[in-house]
Design a protein around this motif. Structure first.
Motif, PDB file in Angstrom:
ATOM      1  N   ILE A 122      43.565  59.519  45.594  1.00 21.57           N
ATOM      2  CA  ILE A 122      44.585  60.541  45.833  1.00 21.57           C
ATOM      3  C   ILE A 122      45.814  59.906  46.479  1.00 21.57           C
ATOM      4  O   ILE A 122      46.951  60.238  46.169  1.00 21.57           O
ATOM      5  N   TYR A 123      45.575  58.955  47.377  1.00 26.26           N
ATOM      6  CA  TYR A 123      46.717  58.328  48.023  1.00 26.26           C
ATOM      7  C   TYR A 123      47.441  57.398  47.058  1.00 26.26           C
ATOM      8  O   TYR A 123      48.666  57.452  46.929  1.00 26.26           O
ATOM      9  N   LEU A 124      46.667  56.539  46.394  1.00 23.69           N
ATOM     10  CA  LEU A 124      47.294  55.406  45.709  1.00 23.69           C
ATOM     11  C   LEU A 124      47.751  55.705  44.293  1.00 23.69           C
ATOM     12  O   LEU A 124      48.775  55.175  43.850  1.00 23.69           O
ATOM     13  N   VAL A 125      46.988  56.527  43.555  1.00 25.03           N
ATOM     14  CA  VAL A 125      47.319  56.665  42.138  1.00 25.03           C
ATOM     15  C   VAL A 125      48.740  57.177  41.925  1.00 25.03           C
ATOM     16  O   VAL A 125      49.512  56.562  41.178  1.00 25.03           O
ATOM     17  N   PRO A 126      49.164  58.270  42.579  1.00 22.61           N
ATOM     18  CA  PRO A 126      50.539  58.715  42.324  1.00 22.61           C
ATOM     19  C   PRO A 126      51.576  57.651  42.686  1.00 22.61           C
ATOM     20  O   PRO A 126      52.559  57.469  41.960  1.00 22.61           O
ATOM     21  N   LEU A 127      51.332  56.910  43.777  1.00 28.11           N
ATOM     22  CA  LEU A 127      52.293  55.873  44.140  1.00 28.11           C
ATOM     23  C   LEU A 127      52.288  54.746  43.119  1.00 28.11           C
ATOM     24  O   LEU A 127      53.336  54.229  42.731  1.00 28.11           O
ATOM     25  N   THR A 133      47.134  63.037  36.255  1.00 30.72           N
ATOM     26  CA  THR A 133      48.190  62.206  36.834  1.00 30.72           C
ATOM     27  C   THR A 133      48.333  60.904  36.049  1.00 30.72           C
ATOM     28  O   THR A 133      49.439  60.472  35.731  1.00 30.72           O
ATOM     29  N   VAL A 134      47.215  60.282  35.743  1.00 28.49           N
ATOM     30  CA  VAL A 134      47.292  58.988  35.059  1.00 28.49           C
ATOM     31  C   VAL A 134      47.795  59.161  33.633  1.00 28.49           C
ATOM     32  O   VAL A 134      48.591  58.363  33.149  1.00 28.49           O
ATOM     33  N   PHE A 135      47.341  60.212  32.970  1.00 31.44           N
ATOM     34  CA  PHE A 135      47.735  60.332  31.570  1.00 31.44           C
ATOM     35  C   PHE A 135      49.165  60.857  31.399  1.00 31.44           C
ATOM     36  O   PHE A 135      49.849  60.468  30.465  1.00 31.44           O
ATOM     37  N   LEU A 144      43.675  49.047  39.548  1.00 34.51           N
ATOM     38  CA  LEU A 144      43.089  50.050  40.420  1.00 34.51           C
ATOM     39  C   LEU A 144      43.163  51.429  39.768  1.00 34.51           C
ATOM     40  O   LEU A 144      42.225  52.217  39.822  1.00 34.51           O
ATOM     41  N   VAL A 145      44.304  51.684  39.107  1.00 30.56           N
ATOM     42  CA  VAL A 145      44.458  52.990  38.463  1.00 30.56           C
ATOM     43  C   VAL A 145      43.476  53.124  37.296  1.00 30.56           C
ATOM     44  O   VAL A 145      42.868  54.181  37.102  1.00 30.56           O
ATOM     45  N   TRP A 146      43.299  52.052  36.551  1.00 27.42           N
ATOM     46  CA  TRP A 146      42.294  52.098  35.482  1.00 27.42           C
ATOM     47  C   TRP A 146      40.920  52.438  36.058  1.00 27.42           C
ATOM     48  O   TRP A 146      40.183  53.265  35.527  1.00 27.42           O
ATOM     49  N   SER A 147      40.559  51.769  37.141  1.00 25.33           N
ATOM     50  CA  SER A 147      39.214  51.993  37.671  1.00 25.33           C
ATOM     51  C   SER A 147      39.070  53.433  38.150  1.00 25.33           C
ATOM     52  O   SER A 147      38.027  54.058  37.974  1.00 25.33           O
ATOM     53  N   MET A 148      40.140  53.974  38.739  1.00 23.05           N
ATOM     54  CA  MET A 148      40.079  55.356  39.205  1.00 23.05           C
ATOM     55  C   MET A 148      40.001  56.321  38.016  1.00 23.05           C
ATOM     56  O   MET A 148      39.335  57.355  38.085  1.00 23.05           O
ATOM     57  N   LEU A 149      40.661  55.949  36.949  1.00 20.11           N
ATOM     58  CA  LEU A 149      40.616  56.808  35.763  1.00 20.11           C
ATOM     59  C   LEU A 149      39.193  56.854  35.201  1.00 20.11           C
ATOM     60  O   LEU A 149      38.657  57.929  34.907  1.00 20.11           O
ATOM     61  N   VAL A 150      38.575  55.686  35.081  1.00 16.39           N
ATOM     62  CA  VAL A 150      37.203  55.670  34.557  1.00 16.39           C
ATOM     63  C   VAL A 150      36.291  56.424  35.523  1.00 16.39           C
ATOM     64  O   VAL A 150      35.437  57.220  35.112  1.00 16.39           O
ATOM     65  N   MET A 151      36.492  56.204  36.817  1.00 22.99           N
ATOM     66  CA  MET A 151      35.691  56.928  37.814  1.00 22.99           C
ATOM     67  C   MET A 151      35.841  58.436  37.613  1.00 22.99           C
ATOM     68  O   MET A 151      34.855  59.172  37.626  1.00 22.99           O
ATOM     69  N   ALA A 152      37.070  58.881  37.380  1.00 23.07           N
ATOM     70  CA  ALA A 152      37.288  60.320  37.229  1.00 23.07           C
ATOM     71  C   ALA A 152      36.533  60.860  36.012  1.00 23.07           C
ATOM     72  O   ALA A 152      35.937  61.942  36.065  1.00 23.07           O
TER      73      ALA A 152
END
Ligand code: HEM
Ligand code: CU
Lengths: 637, 203
Positions: free
Chosen positions: A110-115, A197-199, A214-222
């Motif tokens: 939540i903190y990092l992806v938008p930034l 957010t990522v897409f 990091l964003v890729w990993s968060m996307l797969v996690m989601a």
């Protein structure tokens, strides 16, 4: 309102920086005061709350671990009675998994992806606020019940029939099931926000192959969350139905099936390990690249490995059930698939090592934690391959060998990278540096303490000490190692104490960090530390994978966004071509009230099924408040 | 933006939430310490005192021992004791005569009609001492603690409104609603079950 509409919208075109900043912070800042704080939808504020809350749960869960280690330090100790011990290991496991590990990884997202993708707020920011209140109340539910001596005592995976209506008297197992409902609700909410957010909100030019790892990993996690959580939602709801209103899902005598529980639980439970581990892998990739002073080696293989892990994660769950007596073919299949997941894990490890090898590594605290992670996680992976084979697992199942194994992967695979990540992003989140000296001490003590505590547990397990026992007899050959483990746990705890002292001290009086203390490459370092409410003065345009490394004279930026209302750029999924200007929701107190109403319903349902009926009325009211049209222009252009 | 200001807001909010939560948990701990813990083995003197039922000369009703009140009537309110009672009900073969509670060779326990009165102490006395016309005495087969657990359970089974602590269904065939749904309220009979005349207290 009508007047507003007539006035031409104010855009950032041609405004000079200071005027622009004034307008933006007026539009994006939360209103001051108590209610303003409850109503804020700023992803950074919410993420900070999430992180602090998760660490508080880590401390609480850690205190329980200490209590267990005191009780086990010598044979037939009288520090805890068996009933308390049962509650403690259950609450420790549930807290660590559901209230610490998963939420803290989501909080980092939540903190990092938008930034990192260069936008001004997360998608569905009100849902985000809602998800925080939900997890907070879910955690309180568990811990207040613990304080009331009514905490769940059925283990963190709550197998039926032990947790079922016949053998789980009182409200303990119901509290466990509802706590699960809270956490899965909040996790699902966050997962949806991350995917959108990522897409759809990436800065122009950040095509799929330029997304930070990091964003890729968060996307797969989601995506894993979205596919795994429904299984546990089914499990916790059917368990509570069986217990409270006499459904028969898990009653074999009436055509139910006790084994069904294990399948649905582990269909979620195994992927959960990757929900925790993949974000950590993203953190490691980021830290390794920054401190090796070179782009990551093998970006594409890493992304592929993340995705492969995410898919394979759903084909392993039966390895938790090898000793319940399944068909041979099934056991062989799941042995093979469990070993196969070592392939993407190996690819990741080799890419990180190659990056270190080819770069000029600077061994700061974050990188030390990453090295600690690699060592620990590899050991955990090796014992993982061992227990993946059925004959071996049949020997060590439910012994301390397994306790050692899963702490190696969970603490090694998630806590080490997380602490590294805190050292790494702390300057961004607070504007201040953490202490390098204390950081090295914390790392040293935690690494040493961890290995001294958990390595001997492998041996205890091979010597036959079962897990979840509150004591053992002096005749058994386990006393020496247990005392050693308990003493080592103190070393581990002292490392954590230093970490927390460092974090608190640096938060108040650390060295000011400046926007980019590590000379890192990703977008979050392109704005002030801590970032202003609107994140970026102007949305950057991305032309490379490490935008800050590839350009020396500052980033190219977009223009044309309105500044008198919250507005951000919606871009295309693959190439991140700008598609539209979209308004972003304003602060609202309703997500808070909706969370309170939802919690009343969920907790009430433990005591009477009618709570579901009557409780849905306040929920409906708060949702109406939440979605009430404001009469402002919400269109996109 | 003044960094100091950002910072203070930043620390204050999470800390306030954390403090609030800790305070809640603290209050709960205090309340929790007041509660009766789950006891696996009862103190021998307490057990002896619990055995001291004060019955009327007819042996029908009576008063529980003082210590029962001092303990805050645990056997009627603790979910653990009630569920232990439920297990004892099947382990000691109560179902052979009383069925799933609706009776058989012995009288029904949930039709709302109690031959010896609805108090827990009367039920405990029936179990401990036995009753005429075939109810055996369990005095020498169970501990006092177990007799009270079983009595508490039997009362829940026949209660008209379910207590929160009442046990739920078993993993068995479903023959009647579970205790937490107040089967007696559902199965209440306007008339006592037609019972052989030789049942009940000697007249
Ligand atoms: C701070 C260091 C830690 C110590 C000293 C510790 C120690 C222990 C001990 C002694 C047990 C109980 C073993 C038993 O009685 O069978 C346990 C169980 C467990 N721990 Fe930890 N632990 C720590 C951190 C963690 C973390 C960070 C996680 C997860 C992220 C975790 C997850 C679990 C789980 C899932 C269980 C199993 C609970 C159950 O059996 O239901 N632990 N731990
Ligand atoms: Cu698994």
């Amino acid at each position: 309102m009508i007047e507003d509409r007539k006035r031409p919208p104010l855009t950032d075109d041609g405004l000079d920086d200071s005027v622009l900043e004034r307008h933006l912070s007026q539009t994006w800042s939360a209103s001051p005061g108590f209610w303003g704080a409850l109503a804020t939808v700023d992803h950074k504020v919410i993420a900070r709350r999430y992180i602090v809350t998760a660490f508080v749960f880590l401390i609480l869960g850690g205190l329980l671990a200490v209590a267990m280690r005191i009780q086990l330090a010598w044979p037939e100790a009288r520090f805890l009675d068996p009933d308390r011990y049962n509650q403690i290991f259950t609450t420790h496991g549930s807290t660590m998994m559901f209230l610490f590990a998963v939420p803290v990884m989501e909080a980092m997202a939540i903190y990092l992806v938008p930034l990192m993708v260069g936008t001004r707020n997360i998608a569905f920011p009100r849902l985000n606020a809602f998800s925080y209140w939900i997890i907070l109340i879910g955690g309180l539910l568990l811990w207040i019940s613990f304080a009331l001596d009514a905490a769940p005592d059925v283990g963190w995976f709550a197998y039926v029939p032990l947790s079922g209506p016949e053998y789980g008297p009182g409200k303990r197992a119901d509290i466990w099931a509802q706590m699960i409902t809270f956490t899965e609700l909040s996790a699902l909410a966050v997962a949806v926000e991350i995917v959108v957010t990522v897409f759809k909100q990436r800065a122009p030019g950040m095509s799929l192959d330029r997304i930070p790892l990091l964003v890729w990993s968060m996307l797969v996690m989601a995506f894993i969350v979205i596919m795994a959580m429904p299984a546990i939602m089914f499990a916790s709801s059917t368990l509570i139905l069986d217990r409270l209103v006499e459904t028969q899902f898990y009653n074999p005598a009436e055509g139910g099936d006790a084994l069904l529980w294990q399948h649905v639980f582990w269909f979620f439970g195994h992927p959960e390990v990757y929900i925790i581990f993949l974000p950590a892998a993203g953190m490691v990739s980021t830290i390794v690249a920054t401190f090796s002073r070179r782009p990551i080696f093998g970006y594409l293989p890493l992304v592929m490995a993340f995705i492969a892990t995410g898919i394979l994660a759903f084909g392993l769950w039966v390895h938790h059930m090898f000793v319940v007596g399944l068909p041979r073919l099934g056991e062989s299949f799941f042995t093979a698939s469990s070993m196969a997941i070592a392939v993407p894990a190996g690819i990741q490890i080799f890419c990180w090592l190659a990056t270190l090898w080819l770069g000029r590594p600077v061994f700061t605290t974050p990188l030390l934690f990453v090295i600690g992670f690699i060592v620990t996680f590899v050991i955990g992976g090796l014992t993982g391959v061992m227990v993946a084979s059925v004959p071996f697992d049949a020997q060590v199942h439910d012994t301390y060998f397994v306790v050692a194994h899963f702490h190696y992967v969970l603490v090694g695979g998630a806590v080490f990278p997380l602490l590294g990540a805190i050292y790494y992003w702390f300057p961004k989140m607070t504007g201040r540096m953490m202490s390098e000296t204390l950081g090295r001490w914390a790392f040293g003590l935690i690494f040493l303490g961890f290995n001294l505590t958990f390595f001997p547990m492998h041996i205890l397990g091979l010597q036959g000490m079962p897990r979840r026992v509150y004591t053992y007899q002096p005749e058994l050959p386990w006393a020496g190692l247990n005392l050693f483990i308990s003493l080592s746990a103190l070393v581990l705890v002292s490392g954590f104490v230093i970490f927390f002292i460092d974090a608190l001290r640096s938060w108040r009086s650390g060295k000011p960090a400046g926007p980019d203390p590590w000379s890192a490459g990703t977008l979050e370092w392109a704005t002030a530390s801590p970032p202003p409410a609107y994140n970026f003065r102007r949305i950057p345009v991305v032309e490379a994978r490490e935008p800050l490394w590839s350009r020396s004279e500052g980033l190219a930026v977009t223009k044309g966004l309105q500044v008198d209302r919250r507005e951000l750029i919606v871009s295309s999924v693959v190439e991140a071509l700008p598609e539209a200007r979209e308004s972003s929701p304003r602060d609202s107190i309703w997500p808070f009230w909706a969370a309170i109403a939802t919690s009343l319903m969920l907790i009430g349902s433990i005591f009477t099924p009618w709570a579901v009926v009557w409780g849905s009325i306040p929920i409906a009211v708060t949702l109406i408040g939440w979605f009430w049209p404001k009469g402002t222009v919400e269109d996109t252009s | 933006m003044m960094p100091g200001k950002v910072l203070r807001g930043g620390v204050a909010q999470p800390l306030a939430i954390a403090l609030f939560s800790v305070a809640l948990a603290g209050i709960a701990t205090l309340v929790g310490l007041e509660r009766q813990p789950r006891q696996y083995r009862i103190d021998p003197p307490v057990a002896a005192a619990l055995d001291d039922l004060r019955l009327m000369p007819t042996g029908i009703g009576g008063a529980p021992p003082e210590v029962y009140f001092a303990l805050d009537k645990p056997y009627e309110t603790s979910a653990y004791d009630l569920s232990q009672g439920k297990r004892l009900y099947s382990w000691f073969g109560c179902a052979n005569c009383h069925g799933d509670g609706r009776g058989g060779a012995g009288p029904s326990l949930l039709d709302g009609w109690w031959l010896y009165g609805p108090s827990t102490v009367a039920i405990a006395a029936s179990i401990r001492n036995g009753r005429p016309h075939g109810m055996p005495a369990f005095r020498s087969k169970m501990t006092t603690d177990q007799i009270w657990q079983l009595a508490g359970y039997v009362r829940t089974m026949g209660a008209y409104s379910a207590s929160l602590a009442a046990p739920s269904r078993n993993d068995d065939k479903h023959t009647r609603p579970a205790e937490n749904r107040a089967p007696a309220a559902i199965l209440f009979n306007e008339e006592p079950a037609p019972s052989p005349s030789e049942r009940g207290p000697p007249s």
